[in-house]
Design a protein around this motif. Sequence first.
Motif, PDB file in Angstrom:
ATOM      1  N   GLU A 518       0.861  -1.294   0.128  1.00 10.73           N
ATOM      2  CA  GLU A 518      -0.077  -0.067   0.117  1.00 10.73           C
ATOM      3  C   GLU A 518       0.848   1.310  -0.077  1.00 10.73           C
ATOM      4  N   THR A 519       2.032   1.097   0.527  1.00 10.19           N
ATOM      5  CA  THR A 519       3.011   2.206   0.547  1.00 10.19           C
ATOM      6  C   THR A 519       4.417   1.884  -0.013  1.00 10.19           C
ATOM      7  N   VAL A 520       4.547   2.691  -1.207  1.00  5.81           N
ATOM      8  CA  VAL A 520       6.077   2.426  -1.738  1.00  5.81           C
ATOM      9  C   VAL A 520       6.862   3.526  -1.692  1.00  5.81           C
ATOM     10  N   ILE A 521       8.052   3.328  -0.955  1.00  3.98           N
ATOM     11  CA  ILE A 521       9.027   4.786  -0.864  1.00  3.98           C
ATOM     12  C   ILE A 521       9.861   4.590  -1.878  1.00  3.98           C
ATOM     13  N   LEU A 522       9.926   5.638  -2.472  1.00  3.66           N
ATOM     14  CA  LEU A 522      11.056   5.615  -3.571  1.00  3.66           C
ATOM     15  C   LEU A 522      12.004   6.647  -2.988  1.00  3.66           C
ATOM     16  N   ILE A 523      13.328   5.875  -2.957  1.00  4.48           N
ATOM     17  CA  ILE A 523      14.447   6.836  -2.280  1.00  4.48           C
ATOM     18  C   ILE A 523      15.627   6.910  -3.018  1.00  4.48           C
ATOM     19  N   GLY A 524      15.936   8.453  -3.086  1.00  2.00           N
ATOM     20  CA  GLY A 524      16.962   8.985  -3.899  1.00  2.00           C
ATOM     21  C   GLY A 524      18.146   9.103  -2.588  1.00  2.00           C
ATOM     22  N   HIS A 525      19.315   9.351  -3.075  1.00  2.39           N
ATOM     23  CA  HIS A 525      20.231   9.582  -1.948  1.00  2.39           C
ATOM     24  C   HIS A 525      21.121  10.886  -2.403  1.00  2.39           C
ATOM     25  N   GLY A 526      21.779  11.458  -1.332  1.00  2.00           N
ATOM     26  CA  GLY A 526      22.726  12.505  -1.403  1.00  2.00           C
ATOM     27  C   GLY A 526      23.394  13.049  -0.362  1.00  2.00           C
ATOM     28  N   SER A 527      24.515  13.484  -0.450  1.00  2.00           N
ATOM     29  CA  SER A 527      25.426  13.911   0.742  1.00  2.00           C
ATOM     30  C   SER A 527      25.318  15.209   1.005  1.00  2.00           C
ATOM     31  N   SER A 528      25.734  15.464   2.456  1.00  2.00           N
ATOM     32  CA  SER A 528      25.729  16.925   2.765  1.00  2.00           C
ATOM     33  C   SER A 528      26.907  17.323   3.480  1.00  2.00           C
ATOM     34  N   SER A 529      27.757  18.216   2.721  1.00  2.00           N
ATOM     35  CA  SER A 529      28.865  18.700   3.402  1.00  2.00           C
ATOM     36  C   SER A 529      29.158  20.157   3.089  1.00  2.00           C
ATOM     37  N   CYS A 530      29.933  20.751   4.034  1.00  2.00           N
ATOM     38  CA  CYS A 530      30.402  22.405   3.348  1.00  2.00           C
ATOM     39  C   CYS A 530      31.981  22.435   2.753  1.00  2.00           C
ATOM     40  N   ASN A 531      31.998  23.192   2.139  1.00  2.00           N
ATOM     41  CA  ASN A 531      33.308  23.760   1.570  1.00  2.00           C
ATOM     42  C   ASN A 531      34.091  22.407   1.064  1.00  2.00           C
ATOM     43  N   ASN A 532      33.439  21.746   0.341  1.00  2.00           N
ATOM     44  CA  ASN A 532      33.729  20.420  -0.459  1.00  2.00           C
ATOM     45  C   ASN A 532      33.776  20.621  -1.726  1.00  2.00           C
ATOM     46  N   GLY A 572      -1.384  -4.786 -18.499  1.00  2.00           N
ATOM     47  CA  GLY A 572      -1.184  -6.009 -17.531  1.00  2.00           C
ATOM     48  C   GLY A 572      -0.551  -5.653 -16.341  1.00  2.00           C
ATOM     49  N   ILE A 573      -0.407  -4.353 -15.871  1.00  2.00           N
ATOM     50  CA  ILE A 573       0.262  -3.958 -14.701  1.00  2.00           C
ATOM     51  C   ILE A 573      -0.755  -3.501 -13.897  1.00  2.00           C
ATOM     52  N   ASN A 574      -1.243  -3.915 -12.721  1.00  2.00           N
ATOM     53  CA  ASN A 574      -2.310  -3.633 -11.830  1.00  2.00           C
ATOM     54  C   ASN A 574      -1.668  -2.853 -10.544  1.00  2.00           C
ATOM     55  N   ILE A 575      -1.677  -1.561 -10.386  1.00  2.00           N
ATOM     56  CA  ILE A 575      -1.549  -0.994  -9.115  1.00  2.00           C
ATOM     57  C   ILE A 575      -2.590  -0.836  -8.252  1.00  2.00           C
ATOM     58  N   PRO A 576      -2.655  -1.320  -6.968  1.00  2.00           N
ATOM     59  CA  PRO A 576      -4.014  -0.974  -6.432  1.00  2.00           C
ATOM     60  C   PRO A 576      -4.287   0.404  -6.224  1.00  2.00           C
ATOM     61  N   LYS A 577      -5.502   0.721  -6.172  1.00  2.00           N
ATOM     62  CA  LYS A 577      -5.733   2.160  -5.961  1.00  2.00           C
ATOM     63  C   LYS A 577      -5.480   2.598  -4.769  1.00  2.00           C
ATOM     64  N   SER A 578      -5.398   1.890  -3.739  1.00  2.00           N
ATOM     65  CA  SER A 578      -4.740   2.238  -2.429  1.00  2.00           C
ATOM     66  C   SER A 578      -3.482   2.462  -2.462  1.00  2.00           C
ATOM     67  N   THR A 579      -2.670   2.064  -3.257  1.00  2.00           N
ATOM     68  CA  THR A 579      -1.198   2.150  -3.146  1.00  2.00           C
ATOM     69  C   THR A 579      -0.813   3.505  -3.531  1.00  2.00           C
ATOM     70  N   LEU A 580       0.241   3.929  -2.731  1.00  2.00           N
ATOM     71  CA  LEU A 580       0.695   5.518  -2.888  1.00  2.00           C
ATOM     72  C   LEU A 580       2.177   5.357  -2.835  1.00  2.00           C
ATOM     73  N   PHE A 581       2.870   6.102  -3.872  1.00  2.00           N
ATOM     74  CA  PHE A 581       4.180   6.216  -4.137  1.00  2.00           C
ATOM     75  C   PHE A 581       4.574   7.373  -3.416  1.00  2.00           C
ATOM     76  N   VAL A 582       5.424   7.386  -2.584  1.00  2.00           N
ATOM     77  CA  VAL A 582       6.093   8.529  -2.046  1.00  2.00           C
ATOM     78  C   VAL A 582       7.609   8.949  -2.185  1.00  2.00           C
TER      79      VAL A 582
END
Length: 823
Positions: A518-532, A572-582
Motif C-alpha cells: 500500500e505504501t511504496v517509498i522511492l528513495i534517492g540519496h545525496g550527501s551533505s558537507s560544507c566547503n567541499n 497488464g500492470i495493476n497498481i491497487p488504488k490504495s497504493t501510494l508512491f512517496v
Amino acid sequence: MMRSTQKSSASLASIQAQPLAPNLSEIQREKLSAACARIAPTWPLDELVAVNPWWEMRDEHFSTVSAKLTALSQAQCLMPKSYFQEIWIENLSPKHLQQAIDESGTEFTIENLERFLIEDDEHTHWHNISDFVDSGRDRKYKMAWRDEITHQISQFCADFFRFREHKSSYAETYQGLYSEWLATTRQDKGIEILMAEDGLTEQFMSLPESAEGLLAEALTVLRVTEERISDYAHALLLDINGWASWVAYLRWQDKLDGVENHLMLDLLAIRIAWERVLWRHQKFHDRAVFNELKVMWRHQMNILPELIETHRAAQAKRWIWQRAAEIAHQSATHQQLKHAHEMNTGKEQIQPKLQAAFCIDVRSEVIRRALEAQDPGIETIGFAGFFGLPIEYQPIGTEFTRPQLPALLKPQMRVKAIPSCKQDAVTQKALNKKARWIEWGNAAPATFSMVEATGLIYAFKMLRNSLFPHEHQHPINHLPTTDEFELLQNESPLTLAQKADLAAGILHGMGLERNIAETVILIGHGSSSCNNPHAASYDCGACGGQTGEINVRVLSFLLNDSEVREALHERGINIPKSTLFVAAMHNTTTDAFTFYGPEVLDEQIKNWFFRASELAMQERAMRLGLEHLQGKEVYASIQRRAKDWSQVRPEWGLSGNSSFIVAQRKRTRGQHFDGRAFLHDYDWQQDPDVSLLTLIMTAPMVVTNWINLQYYASVCDNHVYGSGNKVLHNVVDGSIGVFEGNGGDLRIGLPLQSLHDGNQWMHEPLRLSVYIDAPRNYIEKVVNEQEVVRQLIDNEWLYCFRWDRDGSLERFLKQEWIDQTAI
C-alpha cells in the motif's frame, strides 16, 4: 647523466630557415589517434562521477596495461610491497597465496613471494626529451623542465578552458587550442628568463602554425619510428594526465552528440612542441650534449618493448599478491552467500506492509538492513539510483539544465517543474544566480585569489560558519520546485502512452509489477558537507553526480497519476488504488530521511525510518572514529560533521566497495555486508528474453566498475590518479577541477582524505567481484553479445561469478566456468 649545457648563439633566421613541416601520413595519424583514445575522461566538479581511469584500455589485460603505464610514466596500478607486507598473515593465509600461485600457472613458491617482499625493486622507465635534459641540468639552481612544462601547459589550459557559451559542440567551442597556446607562448618572454636559457624564445617562433604540421615535423625531427608513435604520444599525454582527462571529457560529451572532437591531438601537439623546442635548443646550444642526447634517445626507442616486458616480469609476483588479497576477500563473501542461501531457502514470501526502493549505492546496504530489521513485512528493493529516468532537469525560471542519469548515457527527455503563481513571479535573474553549483562560498578557503579579493568579508563568513554552522544546501535542489512535473521529448510533452511505457519499463526493472504494498517509498540519496569541491562525488553516480531527489519526485508523480495507472492496467500492470508512491531522500552523511509530497505518512512508517537511521548511524560511527560516543551524542556529532566547513572527512562515501550482487533481495536478506556491496534486485524467471540482465550488465555493472576502479586507482597511486591533499585544493574556474596548491597538473580522482584516516587506508584496493543469480546461458548470452562486458570479464578488470539457487558458486572467464568450491 648528461653534462650541463654550454650556451652558444643561434640566429632566428637560421632556425626559421628549416624546411617546411611535412604532413602526417595516414599511419602516423592512426597511431597518434590511438594514443589519444587511451585517455579516460574526468567529469567537472558539478557533475563529478567516479571513472575507471583505465577505461579506454579495457581491451587489454589489466596486467598488460599496468606494465605499460609503469614503463611509460611510473604510474602504479598495484600497491607497493610495504602494503602486502602489512596484510600478509594479518589478512592473508598461506592458503590464499597458494591458490593465487596455482591460478597464475607459474612456478613461484610461497617462499619466493615472501623473499620478493624484502628485495630491492629498482627498474628504469621511459624518459621523455625533457627528462633527459633534466638529467644534466643543475637542479640546485635551475628549475626542472618537467615542472615548468607541466606548469606552463596547465596554467594555459586553466585559462583557455574557462566555460564559454556552449555552441554546437565542445570541438567548436574550444577550437584553436594549439594555435592559441602558440601565440601565447611566443609572447611570454618570462619562460626564457625563468629557465635561464638564452635563445629559448626563438625556438617557439620557429614552430609550425598548425597542430598537424607540428606533430608531423616533431615526429620527423625526433626520428620517432611508426611502431613507437603510439607509446611515445601516450607517455607525453600521461605527463599532463589531468588536462588530458579533461579533454577526454569534452570528447566524450561530443561523442554522445555524434560530433567528432580532435582536441586531444591539439593538446598532444602542445606537449610534443616542448619536446621539439628542447631538442633543437640543445642542438644549437651544446653540440656535445646534444649528441649524447641523440644516442640515449635512439637507444631508448629501440629497447622500449624490452623495457615494458621487464616491468611486466617485475610485476608478476606483485599481481599474485594482489590476487591473493582478492581471494581472501572473495572467500569470506562466498561463505557468507552460502550461509545466506541456507538461511533464506524455503521462506515464504508474505504480502509486504511497506516497500522501499533504494539506489544500489553501497551506503544503501547499511540503511536497508537497518530498515528491514524493524519488521518482517518491510521489503527493500535495490535499483540504479536514477530509477530508469533518462532525463535532464530544468529548474523553474532558469535556462540551466543538468543531467540526472549515468554519465554513460545521453538524456532522452527534459523535466520541468510546474510552478505555482507565486513561484512564477520570482525573477529569472535571481534564480539563474542561485542555479550555479559551485559558488565562491562553496570553494575551498585555500582559494587564495578569492580570500585576497574579499578580505574581511570572507573572514567574517568563515568565523560565522565556525561559530554558527548551517546545513549545506544543494543550490539546484533548493530552487523552487513542486510535486508536479512536465516531461518533454524534443520540446513536446510526453503522450499518455509514452508515460505509461516509461513507467511500465521502470516497474518491470524493479520487479514491482505484482505484489505491490500500500505504501511504496522511492528513495534517492545525496550527501551533505560544507566547503567541499568534491561534494558531487558523494552524491548519486547513477544520477550523474547529482542527488536523486528530482528522479524520485518525478517517478512518484508519474506512478501516482490515475491516467498513467489506467494505461498501465491495459498493459497488464495493476497498481491497487490504495497504493501510494512517496518520494524520499536519504542523506548519506547524517542517515536522515526527507519525505516529499502532500500526503501524510503513517506514524508507524515514520518511526521505522527514524529507528533505521539511528541503527545506521551507530554502525557508521565505528568507521568515523566515534565509537566512544553514545546515543544522542553520536547523532549530534554526525550532524556537526555535515555542517563543519573544516571537516575533511564528512563521510567515507563508497570507500570499501568490493562486490556487486545481482539477485532477489530475499536471497541476501539478513546478511551483513558491512556497507561494501552494491545490491541490485533481479529475478531471472521474470526475464525470459534476458533484456533486464543485459541492461544490468551493460549499465549498473559498468558504473560499479567505474566506482570500484576509481577508488582502487586513487589508493594505488594518489599522485597520478587521485587529487592529493584536499586542504590545499584550489578550484579551477568554478567547476573544471582542482589544483593542489596554485599550480601543477589538473588533479583528478579522489582526495587522500576520502581514502585514508591519517593512520590507515579506509579503502582496500580490490577488483570488483560480481555475483549474478542467473542460468549459465543467460550470462553467456550477455557476454557474447556485449563486447564491453566481455572485455571487462576476460581482461580481469572485474570478476564474474554465478550464484546458483542451490547455493553453489562458479566463475566465468574466457567462455569457461570454473568451480569456486576451493575458494
